[in-house]
Structure formats: C-alpha cells, structure tokens
Scaffold this active site. Structure first.
Site, short mmCIF file in Angstrom:
data_model
loop_
_atom_site.label_atom_id
_atom_site.label_comp_id
_atom_site.label_asym_id
_atom_site.label_seq_id
_atom_site.Cartn_x
_atom_site.Cartn_y
_atom_site.Cartn_z
N GLN A 134 0.84 -1.21 0.00
CA GLN A 134 0.00 0.00 0.00
C GLN A 134 0.87 1.25 0.00
O GLN A 134 1.89 1.31 0.69
CB GLN A 134 -0.88 0.02 1.25
CG GLN A 134 -2.00 -1.01 1.24
CD GLN A 134 -2.82 -0.91 2.51
OE1 GLN A 134 -3.39 0.12 2.82
NE2 GLN A 134 -2.86 -2.01 3.26
P1 GTP Z 1 -0.58 -6.14 0.18
O1 GTP Z 1 -0.27 -6.95 1.38
O2 GTP Z 1 -1.74 -5.20 0.38
O3 GTP Z 1 0.62 -5.41 -0.35
O4 GTP Z 1 -1.06 -7.14 -1.00
P2 GTP Z 1 -0.35 -8.50 -1.49
O5 GTP Z 1 0.56 -8.20 -2.61
O6 GTP Z 1 0.22 -9.24 -0.34
O7 GTP Z 1 -1.57 -9.31 -2.12
P3 GTP Z 1 -2.36 -10.54 -1.47
O8 GTP Z 1 -1.48 -11.74 -1.41
O9 GTP Z 1 -3.00 -10.08 -0.22
O10 GTP Z 1 -3.44 -10.82 -2.61
C1 GTP Z 1 -4.35 -9.83 -3.03
C2 GTP Z 1 -5.55 -10.49 -3.69
O11 GTP Z 1 -5.17 -11.11 -4.92
C3 GTP Z 1 -6.17 -11.59 -2.84
O12 GTP Z 1 -7.58 -11.54 -3.00
C4 GTP Z 1 -5.62 -12.87 -3.47
O13 GTP Z 1 -6.47 -13.98 -3.31
C5 GTP Z 1 -5.55 -12.46 -4.93
N1 GTP Z 1 -4.53 -13.22 -5.69
C6 GTP Z 1 -3.24 -13.42 -5.33
N2 GTP Z 1 -2.60 -14.14 -6.28
C7 GTP Z 1 -3.49 -14.38 -7.26
C8 GTP Z 1 -3.43 -15.07 -8.51
O14 GTP Z 1 -2.40 -15.60 -8.95
N3 GTP Z 1 -4.58 -15.10 -9.25
C9 GTP Z 1 -5.73 -14.51 -8.84
N4 GTP Z 1 -6.79 -14.61 -9.63
N5 GTP Z 1 -5.83 -13.86 -7.66
C10 GTP Z 1 -4.73 -13.80 -6.88
#
Ligand code: GTP
Ligand code: MG
Length: 171
Positions: A62
């Site tokens: 974020q």
């Molecule tokens: P922050 O912690 O806010 O920086 O985000 P992050 O990069 O850690 O992302 P996170 O792993 O929380 O995933 C964000 C969203 O994307 C979640 O709803 C996951 O389920 C979805 N997501 C993650 N990887 C994939 C993927 O390969 N395909 C799809 N369709 N959704 C995904």
C-alpha cells in the site's frame, strides 16, 4: 544435522499483487493460512528448500507503507518483486517503484538477485510475462541477475520455477 544457510529475502510490489499469497504457498502446508488479508507494515515469514532457509520480509505494498521498504534494503540478500499481470492501469506505478528500488543507494551497486513473478496469470486479461518484462524494461537490468516467471499464486503454479532459480544463486 547441518544447518541450512539462511538467506534474507525482501518481497516487494504493489498492494494486491499477490505477495502474501505467494509466500504463504511456499510455506509447508501445515503452516499455510486460509484467509489472507492486506499486509499492514510487514510480516516475517520463513520457508525452506533442500539447501537453503529463506527468511522473507513480506512488505505491505500500500502506498502509505511503501516508504518502509527502503529501511530493509541493506539486509536483503535477494528480492522477490511481484506484479499483478492483469493490472494494466498500475503497471506504470509498479515500474516507478521498481526504478526507485533499482536506483536506491543500498541496492544500486549490489549484485542482488531479483525474482519477478508476473502473477495472476489465470485472469483472462493478464498480460504475458514477456509483455510485463517489456513494460518494466527489465532488459535494462544489467548488473544484477534477474528472472521472471508467470505465476498463479492461487493454484501455486509457477512458484517452484522461481524458487528453483533463487536457490541456484550463490549467496
Ligand atoms: P498487500 O499486502 O496489500 O501489499 O497485497 P499483497 O501483494 O500481499 O496481495 P495478497 O497476497 O494479499 O493478494 C491480493 C488479492 O489477490 C487476494 O484476494 C488474493 O487472493 C488475490 N490473488 C493473489 N494471487 C493471485 C493469482 O495468482 N490469481 C488470482 N486470480 N488472484 C490472486
Ligand atoms: Mg500482503
């Protein structure tokens, strides 16, 4: 037994790119969580391969937390940079953050390996890893080993290829 060599990894990339989902999938199944929420600040996670023990700083992507990243650059020995391949609108923001990372004094002159995940390849409007690589101008990274993998973190596809690459680097 012999203790595995520990490697500190920084997991970076915009919010919602899938960083926490990827790191969660790399942990042993009994240590994985079901509900993944947006990361606040950062979390420290661990996973092992046959020869290495990785300690991962899973940073929040974020905007308001991105200024935290640089405080951990010095201790990072490798970087995992995650991109939402379907987020065309924010690809330029991802590039800005990557460029700032690459130009940071604690990163610029080090041969830090960078593993890119072009994540969410399962989505219909996802760009290919080649396209993501072009949009981020990865060919300009000449002083660091880097590798890009297309991944689907929900199914776990493409993650092993990336980890195999990370494991093949000498730290
Ligand atoms: P922050 O912690 O806010 O920086 O985000 P992050 O990069 O850690 O992302 P996170 O792993 O929380 O995933 C964000 C969203 O994307 C979640 O709803 C996951 O389920 C979805 N997501 C993650 N990887 C994939 C993927 O390969 N395909 C799809 N369709 N959704 C995904
Ligand atoms: Mg997260």
């Amino acid at each position: 037994g012999l203790k595995k060599k520990e490697v500190h990894v920084l997991c970076l990339g915009l919010d919602n790119s899938g960083k926490t989902t990827i790191i969660n999938k790399l942990k042993p199944s009994n240590a994985q969580t079901q509900d993944i929420v947006p990361t606040i600040g950062f979390n420290i996670e661990k996973f092992k391969t046959s020869s290495l023990s990785f300690t991962v700083f899973d940073m929040s992507g974020q905007g308001r937390y991105r200024n935290l990243w640089e405080h951990y650059y010095k201790e990072g020995q490798a970087i995992i940079f995650v991109i939402d391949s379907s987020d065309k609108l924010r690809m330029v923001v991802a590039k800005e953050e990557l460029d700032a990372l690459l130009n940071h004094p604690d990163i610029k002159h080090r041969r830090l390996p960078i593993l890119f995940f072009a994540n969410k390849m399962d989505l219909r409007d996802a760009m290919s890893s080649v396209k993501v690589s072009q949009l981020l101008s990865l060919e300009n990274i000449k002083d660091k080993p880097w590798h890009i993998c297309a991944s689907d973190a929900l199914k776990g596809e493409g993650l092993q290829e990336g980890v195999d690459w990370l494991q093949g680097i000498s730290y």
